[in-house]
Motif scaffolding. Sequence first.
Motif, PDB file in Angstrom:
ATOM      1  N   ILE A 219      26.842  53.523  18.360  1.00  0.00           N
ATOM      2  CA  ILE A 219      26.228  53.818  17.061  1.00  0.00           C
ATOM      3  C   ILE A 219      25.235  54.970  17.281  1.00  0.00           C
ATOM      4  N   GLY A 220      25.267  55.978  16.415  1.00  0.00           N
ATOM      5  CA  GLY A 220      24.392  57.144  16.601  1.00  0.00           C
ATOM      6  C   GLY A 220      22.946  56.840  16.269  1.00  0.00           C
ATOM      7  N   ARG A 221      22.758  56.118  15.147  1.00  0.00           N
ATOM      8  CA  ARG A 221      21.400  55.887  14.692  1.00  0.00           C
ATOM      9  C   ARG A 221      21.307  54.548  13.975  1.00  0.00           C
ATOM     10  N   LEU A 222      20.230  53.839  14.217  1.00  0.00           N
ATOM     11  CA  LEU A 222      20.003  52.539  13.584  1.00  0.00           C
ATOM     12  C   LEU A 222      18.574  52.494  13.069  1.00  0.00           C
ATOM     13  N   SER A 223      18.350  51.691  12.019  1.00  0.00           N
ATOM     14  CA  SER A 223      16.968  51.506  11.557  1.00  0.00           C
ATOM     15  C   SER A 223      16.319  50.409  12.409  1.00  0.00           C
ATOM     16  N   PHE A 224      14.977  50.397  12.439  1.00  0.00           N
ATOM     17  CA  PHE A 224      14.278  49.341  13.165  1.00  0.00           C
ATOM     18  C   PHE A 224      14.724  47.962  12.669  1.00  0.00           C
ATOM     19  N   GLU A 225      14.913  47.843  11.341  1.00  0.00           N
ATOM     20  CA  GLU A 225      15.265  46.534  10.768  1.00  0.00           C
ATOM     21  C   GLU A 225      16.592  46.040  11.317  1.00  0.00           C
ATOM     22  N   GLU A 226      17.587  46.956  11.368  1.00  0.00           N
ATOM     23  CA  GLU A 226      18.896  46.547  11.899  1.00  0.00           C
ATOM     24  C   GLU A 226      18.771  46.172  13.373  1.00  0.00           C
ATOM     25  N   MET A 227      18.027  46.999  14.131  1.00  0.00           N
ATOM     26  CA  MET A 227      17.894  46.723  15.564  1.00  0.00           C
ATOM     27  C   MET A 227      17.175  45.400  15.797  1.00  0.00           C
ATOM     28  N   LEU A 228      16.188  45.099  14.934  1.00  0.00           N
ATOM     29  CA  LEU A 228      15.490  43.805  15.049  1.00  0.00           C
ATOM     30  C   LEU A 228      16.475  42.651  14.925  1.00  0.00           C
ATOM     31  N   GLU A 229      17.360  42.751  13.925  1.00  0.00           N
ATOM     32  CA  GLU A 229      18.336  41.677  13.707  1.00  0.00           C
ATOM     33  C   GLU A 229      19.317  41.608  14.877  1.00  0.00           C
ATOM     34  N   ILE A 230      19.714  42.783  15.392  1.00  0.00           N
ATOM     35  CA  ILE A 230      20.648  42.805  16.525  1.00  0.00           C
ATOM     36  C   ILE A 230      20.004  42.120  17.732  1.00  0.00           C
ATOM     37  N   PRO A 277      26.154  51.905   6.922  1.00  0.00           N
ATOM     38  CA  PRO A 277      27.397  51.152   6.968  1.00  0.00           C
ATOM     39  C   PRO A 277      27.131  49.730   6.490  1.00  0.00           C
ATOM     40  N   ILE A 278      28.121  49.111   5.866  1.00  0.00           N
ATOM     41  CA  ILE A 278      27.916  47.752   5.370  1.00  0.00           C
ATOM     42  C   ILE A 278      27.631  46.837   6.557  1.00  0.00           C
ATOM     43  N   VAL A 279      28.483  46.923   7.574  1.00  0.00           N
ATOM     44  CA  VAL A 279      28.264  46.152   8.794  1.00  0.00           C
ATOM     45  C   VAL A 279      28.110  47.143   9.940  1.00  0.00           C
ATOM     46  N   SER A 280      26.989  47.078  10.656  1.00  0.00           N
ATOM     47  CA  SER A 280      26.775  47.993  11.778  1.00  0.00           C
ATOM     48  C   SER A 280      27.230  47.374  13.092  1.00  0.00           C
ATOM     49  N   ALA A 281      26.939  46.102  13.289  1.00  0.00           N
ATOM     50  CA  ALA A 281      27.244  45.492  14.581  1.00  0.00           C
ATOM     51  C   ALA A 281      27.507  43.996  14.457  1.00  0.00           C
ATOM     52  N   ILE A 282      28.282  43.503  15.423  1.00  0.00           N
ATOM     53  CA  ILE A 282      28.518  42.057  15.545  1.00  0.00           C
ATOM     54  C   ILE A 282      27.810  41.617  16.819  1.00  0.00           C
ATOM     55  N   VAL A 369      27.379  33.542  16.062  1.00  0.00           N
ATOM     56  CA  VAL A 369      27.934  34.887  15.898  1.00  0.00           C
ATOM     57  C   VAL A 369      27.330  35.472  14.615  1.00  0.00           C
ATOM     58  N   SER A 370      26.934  36.743  14.664  1.00  0.00           N
ATOM     59  CA  SER A 370      26.239  37.335  13.509  1.00  0.00           C
ATOM     60  C   SER A 370      26.787  38.712  13.160  1.00  0.00           C
ATOM     61  N   LEU A 371      26.718  39.027  11.873  1.00  0.00           N
ATOM     62  CA  LEU A 371      26.997  40.378  11.376  1.00  0.00           C
ATOM     63  C   LEU A 371      25.671  40.989  10.981  1.00  0.00           C
ATOM     64  N   VAL A 372      25.441  42.240  11.371  1.00  0.00           N
ATOM     65  CA  VAL A 372      24.203  42.925  10.977  1.00  0.00           C
ATOM     66  C   VAL A 372      24.560  44.246  10.311  1.00  0.00           C
ATOM     67  N   ARG A 406      21.757  40.332   7.354  1.00  0.00           N
ATOM     68  CA  ARG A 406      22.442  39.603   8.436  1.00  0.00           C
ATOM     69  C   ARG A 406      23.096  38.335   7.915  1.00  0.00           C
ATOM     70  N   VAL A 407      24.247  37.982   8.467  1.00  0.00           N
ATOM     71  CA  VAL A 407      24.841  36.664   8.237  1.00  0.00           C
ATOM     72  C   VAL A 407      25.150  36.081   9.604  1.00  0.00           C
ATOM     73  N   SER A 408      24.728  34.845   9.859  1.00  0.00           N
ATOM     74  CA  SER A 408      25.013  34.196  11.142  1.00  0.00           C
ATOM     75  C   SER A 408      25.759  32.895  10.923  1.00  0.00           C
ATOM     76  N   CYS A 409      26.703  32.591  11.818  1.00  0.00           N
ATOM     77  CA  CYS A 409      27.404  31.311  11.795  1.00  0.00           C
ATOM     78  C   CYS A 409      27.301  30.658  13.158  1.00  0.00           C
ATOM     79  N   VAL A 410      27.032  29.367  13.166  1.00  0.00           N
ATOM     80  CA  VAL A 410      27.093  28.593  14.403  1.00  0.00           C
ATOM     81  C   VAL A 410      28.525  28.097  14.548  1.00  0.00           C
ATOM     82  N   VAL A 411      29.103  28.333  15.727  1.00  0.00           N
ATOM     83  CA  VAL A 411      30.468  27.869  16.031  1.00  0.00           C
ATOM     84  C   VAL A 411      30.413  27.211  17.414  1.00  0.00           C
ATOM     85  N   ARG A 412      31.527  26.637  17.879  1.00  0.00           N
ATOM     86  CA  ARG A 412      31.570  26.105  19.247  1.00  0.00           C
ATOM     87  C   ARG A 412      31.320  27.247  20.233  1.00  0.00           C
ATOM     88  N   ALA A 413      30.596  26.997  21.304  1.00  0.00           N
ATOM     89  CA  ALA A 413      30.280  28.042  22.291  1.00  0.00           C
ATOM     90  C   ALA A 413      31.558  28.678  22.832  1.00  0.00           C
TER      91      ALA A 413
END
Length: 433
Positions: A219-230, A277-282, A369-372, A406-413
């Motif tokens: 990713i070329g550039r991210l905001s602090f907010e996105e990086m915080l969530e990541i 972007p709608i979703v930057s990282a998983i 697992v999370s989408l940011v 961000r959206v996060s889901c808990v799943v089996r490890a």
Amino acid sequence: MRHATAAVLQRVTAVAACSPQALASSPMSLVVQKFGGTSVADAERIRAVADEVARTRRAGTNVVVVVSAMGKTTDDLLGLALRVSATRPPRELDMLLTAGERISMALMCMALADRDVPAASFTGSQAGIVTDDVHTKARIVEVRADRIRRALAEGKVPVVAGFQGVSTANDVTTLGRGGSDTTAVALAVALEADACEIFTDVTGVFTADPRVVPAARKIGRLSFEEMLEISATGGKVLALRSVEFARNHGVPLQVRSSFTWEPGTWVTKEDPGMEQPIVSAITSDADEAKITVTGVPDRPGIAAALFRSLADRMVNVDMIVQNVSQQGNADISFTVPASDLEASVATTRAVATELGKADVTADSGIGRVSLVGAGMRTHPGVTATMFEALAKADINIEMISTSAIRVSCVVRAAAVEDAVRVLHEAFGLADAP
Ligand code: ADP
Ligand code: ASP
Ligand code: MG
């Protein structure tokens, strides 16, 4: 010394290309360069890093270096402690672990001396990194960087041991795993550096951990907010506290490779014109555990009592779900870092005992697992696409939590890595934007 972000980006690149004459008439810029464990893993790597520091200096930029322990030194020291002691008093564990960064800083100064770069090493304490007294996860309360400023004024490159500080009670502390990032940003703030460069073993922040998704894109550039969530959801490339510091004080960060030295990912203030972007990282985190309390009386004050007890023990609770059954009892499930599971279960049991018939169970076989993505704010439907993709891969969702970006889901490890790959594919993150 610090300027607006765009100006800084221009300046830090311009500085590298400037002639010595031009630089003599402009105020010197300052960068903090942090080198992680793999970047200083052996003698050859330490020499390569010293070359880069010398290059940066020759280009007319002042440098403060922050180093991590060499390679897996911190893990090795922890392993040694585990074999020696069952109790491992936290004060002594901190004293042991800080030895790793001391080795790196001294060797780095020797390599710099060979290149005629005057340098001086500083422990966290000597660098004025003052923390609270919570051993093994201390928080920086103040940076008294006078000695570092003096070294800079004398034309030296200060080389600071990352990950460590001194408590207000004068004991050596550590900042939690990955804490050298936090040392680097805290120094950048205190010294009003133009930028903080985090050198590591990948070329930047990717759309997913490249070890899990080989097709992930830088990713070329991210905001602090996105990086915080990541960072908060398991993207271990930057320690969470370091991003908080950078955001709170507006220090631009660049994550880049100490192997290729190519430009990396800039993490900066959100710029209204920035494409989102709608979703930057998983991201994913397999180091979580779930605690469930069943049969909790459904009345005011119960959740407050439970989560106050956990907070008092410095446990970071992440997701919380509460259901009220028809009998007027509630079930509360929440997640905590796996390393805090034992302490959290003990605390929860103590509160449950006071409540009478409440029952406590622990489950360490979960992952998250999370989408940011900042663009999620304005695009409905992301959550539905996420759930559909997981369902198609037969991955069961056990808990869900969301924030604005961000959206996060808990799943089996055991399903976490598959979930990351499935979502990376579903949101087309491997394709160029
Ligand atoms: P260092 O020792 O330099 O601090 P870390 O191991 O803490 O390095 O961080 C770099 C690692 O972070 C990479 O090797 C990579 O596997 C991992 N990582 C996890 N998520 C991401 C991501 N989204 N982008 C880049 N790297 C990531
Ligand atoms: N050496 C410490 C660790 O391994 C700190 C760091 O590398 O940031 O966690
Ligand atoms: Mg790290």
